[in-house]
Scaffold this active site. Structure first.
Site, short mmCIF file in Angstrom:
data_model
loop_
_atom_site.label_atom_id
_atom_site.label_comp_id
_atom_site.label_asym_id
_atom_site.label_seq_id
_atom_site.Cartn_x
_atom_site.Cartn_y
_atom_site.Cartn_z
N HIS A 199 -3.69 -5.19 0.86
CA HIS A 199 -3.11 -5.66 2.13
C HIS A 199 -3.15 -7.18 2.20
CE1 HIS A 199 -2.57 -1.80 4.25
NE2 HIS A 199 -3.57 -1.40 3.48
N GLU A 221 -1.73 -9.06 4.29
CA GLU A 221 -1.68 -9.53 5.68
C GLU A 221 -3.05 -9.69 6.31
OE1 GLU A 221 -1.33 -5.00 6.03
OE2 GLU A 221 -0.89 -6.59 4.59
N CYS A 227 0.84 -1.20 0.00
CA CYS A 227 0.00 0.00 0.00
C CYS A 227 0.88 1.26 0.00
CB CYS A 227 -0.96 -0.04 1.19
SG CYS A 227 -2.32 1.15 1.07
#
EC number: 6.3.5.2
Length: 518
Positions: free
Chosen positions: A177, A179, A90
């Site tokens: 993202h 994660e 990002c």
């Protein structure tokens, strides 16, 4: 610094640079799930400091800023020239883009939530992953022109450049993202980066962690003595067993029973840690001392302060009876290090006033768990042979039941909470839910209500059942316990606990509520 610390620089690791994303800890945790050690460091780290860490790879996290803001977070640009793999997530991708001459612009609309991406140019980062996949976006800027030498690897409807890669220089970026669990193949993408691109073996385990830590403790402590304040909770218990394995009876534990523990907790701690592990534990019965101080006190903050201060005084009294103690052990976790603003964990440092202990207690502090998250501490406890009853013990606040009895604390109220909490834990275990629910307990609000029991009218206490699901405790949702289980809990509490005629279930998330009631 001690010679044994060379183990850290030789250990393969991925460093995550913190640019302010709410998901920073998640990145670190995900990498560790692949058996690769990972640490979070501030974005202000210099290239010299980074080289000293000897990372295998680096991840630039997301963040709330625009790269064009005057006060935007920057990195030492020389880090890009270290010649090791870098992944920008990002904001991290946008920072990488502007550094290498690409272009970033403000998006017409901030993109937040699930999005579909299409992998156009599969780089090593997307190897083995589907061409079309769902990801989690959260950004206000976007890359509109990739830098020279980079290829666009993924696109989405709202984000024409959702991924970039320069395979020659091992530089990668994604606008989403990976994660976050909402990114369907995020784990696989991060695993590609850690294992395939960075070349990590994934051999960081609790077994080799414990071996290294035991060796460190032995070298640091030598023939000196260590003191540990044992609460009976997971963290201090695991610290105690780990240090005891390293130095045996050079460790002395002080266990203060302040009368605010759960049912059978004090006996269980002593039976397990002293009985099974042969640890040297001084148990202090301070129940009357604490109850005298708490008499007539109903304000929650005042109760916390009294309990905290009295614990310190009791611990200080007992510590002064011991000779030759040079080290104080503490169950500090990596979460504490991150939240304190210092992501650089040290194994040992001078101790002056940690945790509110008296300033004249001059110990050196030893914190063997200060690179671990809570789930890793539990895994370490299992590796050390500790029973599930200790390793999977429910999180318990420092003031104990003192803040689960709302208003003034009395022995009668404590017994109600102890007995009802014991029933709750028993039924949650019977239902096989103890590993699914992050935290569960009972509390006693300072209210009574009318009821009918037998043929008579009652006016008795109400017990609150609180159960939440969470990953890290920062946010939490109320647990959807099956109705039949809740019914069993309610029926048993009303029938088996004296002076209770009503049970209610708290269905409030955090925020707006906190997990605890006080």
């Amino acid at each position: 610094m001690f010679k044994i610390m060379k183990d850290f620089t030789e250990q393969e690791k991925i460093i995550v640079l913190d640019f302010g994303s709410q998901y920073n800890q998640l990145i670190t945790r995900r990498i560790r799930e692949f058996g690769v050690y990972s640490e979070l460091h501030p974005h202000t780290i210099t290239v010299e400091e980074m080289k000293a860490l000897n990372p295998t790879g680096i991840i630039f996290s997301g963040g709330p800023n625009s790269v064009y803001d005057e006060d935007a977070f920057r990195a030492d640009e020389r880090i890009f020239d270290m010649g090791i793999p870098i992944l920008g997530i990002c904001y991290g991708m946008q920072l990488m883009t502007t550094h290498f001459g690409g272009k970033v612009e403000r998006a017409k609309d901030r993109e937040y939530g699930k999005a579909d991406i299409h992998v156009e140019n599969p780089s090593r980062l997307f190897a083995g992953l589907p061409t079309d996949q769902v990801v989690w976006m959260s950004h206000g800027d976007l890359v509109v022109e990739e830098p020279a030498g980079f290829e666009v690897t993924a696109t989405s409807k709202s984000c024409p450049i959702a991924g970039i890669a320069d395979e020659d220089r091992l530089l990668y970026g994604v606008q989403f993202h990976p994660e976050v669990r909402h990114s369907a193949y995020g784990n696989e993408l991060l695993k590609n980066f850690a294992l395939n691109i960075c070349g990590c073996k994934g051999d960081w385990t609790m077994e080799n962690f414990s071996e290294v830590e035991i060796a460190k403790i032995q070298e640091i402590v030598g023939d000196k003595k260590v003191l540990l304040a044992l609460s009976g909770g997971v963290d201090s218990s695991v610290v105690g067993v780990l240090i005891h394995k390293a130095i045996g009876d050079q460790l002395t534990c002080i266990f203060v029973d302040h009368g605010l523990l759960r049912k059978g907790e004090a006996d269980q701690v002593m039976a397990t840690l002293q009985g099974e592990f042969n640890m040297n534990i001084i148990k202090v019965d301070a129940k009357k001392r604490f109850m005298d101080k708490l008499a007539g006190v109903s304000d929650p903050e005042q109760k916390r302060k009294i309990i905290g201060n009295e614990f310190i005084y009791v611990f200080d009294d007992e510590a002064n009876k011991l000779d030759g103690v040079e080290f104080l052990a503490q169950g500090t976790l990596y979460t504490d290090i991150i939240e304190s603003g210092t992501a650089t964990a040290q194994t040992i440092k001078s101790h002056h006033n940690v945790g509110g202990l008296p300033e004249d207690m001059q110990f050196k502090l030893i914190e063997p768990l200060n690179t671990l998250f809570k789930d890793e501490v539990r895994a370490l406890g299992t590796e050390l042979g500790m029973p599930d009853a200790i390793v999977w013990r429910q999180p318990f606040p420092g003031p104990g039941l003192g803040i689960r009895v709302l208003g003034e604390i009395t022995e009668e109220k404590l017994e109600i909470v102890r007995d009802s909490d014991y029933i709750l834990r028993e039924e949650i275990k019977n239902a096989g839910l103890e590993r699914e629910i992050w935290q569960y307990f009972t509390a006693l609000p300072n209210i009574r209500s009318v009821g009918v029991m037998g043929d008579g009218r009652t006016y008795d206490h109400t017990v609150v059942v609180r159960a939440v699901t969470s990953i890290d405790g920062m946010t939490a949702d109320w647990a959807r316990i099956p109705w039949d289980v809740l019914e069993k809990i309610s029926v048993r509490i009303v029938n088996e606990v004296d002076h209770v005629n009503r049970v209610v279930y708290d269905i409030t998330s955090k925020p707006p509520a906190t997990v605890e009631w006080e």
